[in-house]
Design an enzyme around this catalytic site. Sequence first.
Site, short mmCIF file in Angstrom:
data_model
loop_
_atom_site.label_atom_id
_atom_site.label_comp_id
_atom_site.label_asym_id
_atom_site.label_seq_id
_atom_site.Cartn_x
_atom_site.Cartn_y
_atom_site.Cartn_z
N GLN A 46 0.84 -1.19 0.00
CA GLN A 46 0.00 0.00 0.00
C GLN A 46 0.88 1.24 0.00
O GLN A 46 1.92 1.27 0.64
CB GLN A 46 -0.88 -0.01 1.25
CG GLN A 46 -1.87 1.11 1.38
CD GLN A 46 -2.78 0.90 2.58
OE1 GLN A 46 -3.31 -0.19 2.77
NE2 GLN A 46 -2.96 1.93 3.38
N ASP A 47 0.44 2.27 -0.72
CA ASP A 47 1.05 3.60 -0.67
C ASP A 47 0.10 4.52 0.07
O ASP A 47 -1.11 4.52 -0.20
CB ASP A 47 1.29 4.16 -2.07
CG ASP A 47 2.47 3.54 -2.78
OD1 ASP A 47 3.26 2.82 -2.14
OD2 ASP A 47 2.62 3.78 -3.99
N ASN A 48 0.63 5.31 1.00
CA ASN A 48 -0.16 6.29 1.74
C ASN A 48 0.39 7.68 1.46
O ASN A 48 1.60 7.84 1.29
CB ASN A 48 -0.07 6.02 3.25
CG ASN A 48 -0.61 4.66 3.62
OD1 ASN A 48 -1.61 4.21 3.09
ND2 ASN A 48 0.07 3.99 4.52
N HIS A 61 3.86 6.69 16.00
CA HIS A 61 2.93 5.59 15.77
C HIS A 61 3.65 4.28 15.44
O HIS A 61 4.73 4.28 14.89
CB HIS A 61 2.01 5.90 14.59
CG HIS A 61 1.27 7.18 14.73
ND1 HIS A 61 1.04 8.01 13.66
CD2 HIS A 61 0.70 7.78 15.80
CE1 HIS A 61 0.35 9.07 14.07
NE2 HIS A 61 0.14 8.96 15.37
N LYS A 71 8.19 0.64 6.62
CA LYS A 71 7.76 1.82 5.86
C LYS A 71 8.92 2.39 5.07
O LYS A 71 10.07 2.35 5.51
CB LYS A 71 7.25 2.91 6.81
CG LYS A 71 6.06 2.51 7.64
CD LYS A 71 5.67 3.62 8.60
CE LYS A 71 4.48 3.23 9.45
NZ LYS A 71 4.11 4.28 10.40
N TYR A 131 4.33 7.37 1.70
CA TYR A 131 5.08 6.24 2.22
C TYR A 131 4.44 4.92 1.84
O TYR A 131 3.23 4.79 1.74
CB TYR A 131 5.30 6.35 3.73
CG TYR A 131 4.06 6.43 4.60
CD1 TYR A 131 3.58 5.30 5.26
CD2 TYR A 131 3.40 7.63 4.77
CE1 TYR A 131 2.47 5.38 6.07
CE2 TYR A 131 2.30 7.71 5.59
CZ TYR A 131 1.83 6.58 6.24
OH TYR A 131 0.73 6.66 7.04
N GLU A 142 -2.96 -0.67 16.52
CA GLU A 142 -2.21 0.59 16.55
C GLU A 142 -1.77 0.93 17.98
O GLU A 142 -2.43 0.59 18.96
CB GLU A 142 -3.01 1.73 15.94
CG GLU A 142 -4.18 2.20 16.72
CD GLU A 142 -4.93 3.35 16.06
OE1 GLU A 142 -5.70 4.01 16.76
OE2 GLU A 142 -4.75 3.59 14.85
N ASP A 169 -2.68 11.66 19.57
CA ASP A 169 -1.22 11.75 19.72
C ASP A 169 -0.81 12.40 21.03
O ASP A 169 0.28 12.15 21.54
CB ASP A 169 -0.60 12.49 18.54
CG ASP A 169 -0.60 11.65 17.26
OD1 ASP A 169 -0.95 10.45 17.32
OD2 ASP A 169 -0.27 12.21 16.20
#
Length: 184
Positions: A46-48, A61, A71, A131, A142, A169
């Site tokens: 996957q690309d984010n 994270h 990543k 990324y 997470e 966060d």
Amino acid sequence: MGFIETGFQGLWIFEPKVFGDDRGYFYESYSARAFQANGLEFHFVQDNQARSSYGVVRGLHYQEHPYCQTKLIRALEGTILDVVVDCRKGSPTYGKVFSIELSAENKKQLLIPAGFAHGYSVLTEQAEVMYKVDRFYHKESEGGILFSDPALAIDWKVPAGQMILSEKDKLYPTFAAGNHSFFF
């Protein structure tokens, strides 16, 4: 394509070879063949992409096993300070911080192996970050570390009064209080 050691096992800076002339430039931002030739073999799934304004701090994270991610981070526009913390118990750099400026101008990328917490701050008016990840996002896995953990003493290069953070966060535990399940 150049791979630069960081002093953290598995964490690499990647500097692509850029071909430029009066028309602009060209470079391979990723080549599985080049990575494999350097012993770095991943299957990115996957690309984010994220766009943020100055002062945004995202992180720190990670995803727990078995959903932890490797990543490959780069800035498409602007400049970010990319920050990682080694969470791999038994690692010589366990609990240590590494940071690097990634920008559209320098075209550097950071390859972050599973077992690191990751975040970045935006140092220019705008930044667009892309990324690759080798595992899909899994919400239940997470986790994170408090961006302002005094023991880590991270200089995000943004004045505290100008930081823009998500509520999530702001609530993560410190590194010492976290429950990291990563091993070296």
